[in-house]
Design an enzyme around this catalytic site. Structure first.
Site, PDB file in Angstrom:
ATOM      1  N   TYR A   1       3.395  -0.246  -2.048  1.00  0.00           N
ATOM      2  CA  TYR A   1       1.987   0.111  -1.867  1.00  0.00           C
ATOM      3  C   TYR A   1       1.421   0.592  -3.190  1.00  0.00           C
ATOM      4  O   TYR A   1       2.145   0.994  -4.110  1.00  0.00           O
ATOM      5  CB  TYR A   1       1.829   1.206  -0.797  1.00  0.00           C
ATOM      6  N   CYS A   2       0.093   0.535  -3.288  1.00  0.00           N
ATOM      7  CA  CYS A   2      -0.618   1.055  -4.461  1.00  0.00           C
ATOM      8  C   CYS A   2      -2.009   1.482  -3.988  1.00  0.00           C
ATOM      9  O   CYS A   2      -2.248   1.602  -2.783  1.00  0.00           O
ATOM     10  CB  CYS A   2      -0.676   0.036  -5.589  1.00  0.00           C
ATOM     11  N   THR A   3      -2.934   1.705  -4.901  1.00  0.00           N
ATOM     12  CA  THR A   3      -4.250   2.235  -4.532  1.00  0.00           C
ATOM     13  C   THR A   3      -5.050   1.281  -3.659  1.00  0.00           C
ATOM     14  O   THR A   3      -5.505   1.637  -2.570  1.00  0.00           O
ATOM     15  CB  THR A   3      -5.063   2.574  -5.794  1.00  0.00           C
TER      16      THR A   3
END
Length: 355
Positions: A198-200
């Site tokens: 996951y990331c922003t």
């Protein structure tokens, strides 16, 4: 024909204040082969400027990465224009959880070599062969599986203030640094574990998932729309929120609160805190976490030396900076040694599981 921003932050903030209109902070990305990035950049800038859009947009031959502030009453016009661009038709728009009319104060549309710097030069790597997208509900189920490794693809100063429970949070400064580091430390799990990233907003995971598939990982997943989209789905579907703390964002807001937890600490005194600031000394401008008490006693500065400099007349400060360039501390993102309570002053491998 003007193809650049001409107003200062102060001038733009005044105009926004005087307009008295609500604005929306949104972001989106799309990997797509753009044949003439410069031409696309110029036409896109003119359109955005015509409807008073502000923000930071990167365009490259591999696609577009955009974070922006749009007048709420122009959102329909903006969306209709995007839909006329073949590769942006129905592109997912991540609308910020917490809105702020001053999230962006300039319009910057730049052509770059890549929309996300990855340091990759592998002709056999196919960035379109991505992992499986999962929504919030599917993500929650996956990360509860003991055969899952959930990996935060963001940098140390982002995960420090918020991350998913039990996530691997590499202590890195850049995305390019994390790619090989994670691949090396997790290589023994390539066939036995599910790799969930996951990331922003999803853009880094999009490329990372393809990269790890290229490197031989068999079960690769990515959180669709990143933390921003996850938070919206959790609220809309009344799901369990497995993210603790704040989501770091790259605009004037600096972060969005996803849970009430404060998991970070002031880099100066060690008390619970999760607000990133920049040192008030323009010759330093170091990004670090500072509590309200230290903010007051240190006068918005990261050190006593910066306090002394910041008290000098503006002309004197400018003369001291002349010819010196920016301090390297700007790019350390909180790693400066005088911040004794910064937990990220450690070996970058410490947060990765040992094989």
């Amino acid at each position: 024909m003007q193809l650049y921003n001409s107003l200062s932050n102060t001038e733009r903030a005044t105009l926004i204040q005087e307009a008295g209109k609500d604005r929306l902070t949104i972001s989106f990305y799309k990997y797509f082969k753009i044949s003439n990035p410069e031409s696309f950049r110029n036409s896109f800038f003119l359109f955005l400027d015509s409807i008073d859009v502000l923000g930071r947009i990167y365009i490259a031959s591999e696609g577009i990465n955009a974070q922006m502030s749009i007048p709420a009453d122009q959102f329909k016009v903006f969306k209709e224009h995007l839909d006329t661009i073949n590769f942006l038709n129905n592109v997912r728009l991540n609308i910020a959880i917490e809105q702020n009319n001053f999230s962006f104060l300039k319009l910057k549309v730049k052509v770059r070599g890549k929309i996300v710097s990855d340091g990759l030069n592998d002709d056999n790597f196919d960035p379109s062969d991505i992992g499986t997208h999962v929504n919030a509900s599917e993500f929650n189920s996956l990360i509860e599986d003991e055969n899952t490794l959930v990996v935060d693809m963001r940098n140390h100063y982002e995960s420090e203030i918020g991350h998913f429970k039990n996530a691997v949070t590499p202590n890195v400064d850049t995305f390019r640094e994390s790619l090989d580091l994670i691949e090396e430390d997790l290589k023994s799990y390539k066939k036995t574990k599910k790799l969930v990233m996951y990331c922003t907003g999803g853009i880094r995971c999009e490329k990372a998932s393809a990269y790890y598939k290229h490197k031989g990982f068999k079960n690769v997943y990515q959180l669709e729309g990143g933390i921003i989209n996850y938070a919206r789905q959790v609220a809309a579907e009344e799901l369990e929120n497995k993210f603790i703390g704040k989501n770091f964002v790259f605009d004037q807001r600096r972060a969005e609160k996803i849970s009430e937890d404060i998991i970070a600490s002031c880099h100066q005194c060690g008390e619970p805190a999760d607000i990133h600031v920049n040192c008030a000394n323009d010759a330093c401008h170091l990004l670090f976490i500072q509590c309200d008490s230290c903010k007051k006693s240190m006068e918005n500065c990261c050190s006593s030396n910066c306090m002394k400099v910041n008290k000098l007349p503006a002309k004197v400060q400018k003369s001291l900076r002349m010819g010196q360039g920016n301090s390297n501390d700007i790019f350390k993102k909180g790693r400066a040694g005088h911040l004794s309570h910064n937990k990220n002053l450690r070996n970058i491998h410490n947060s990765l599981p040992k094989t």
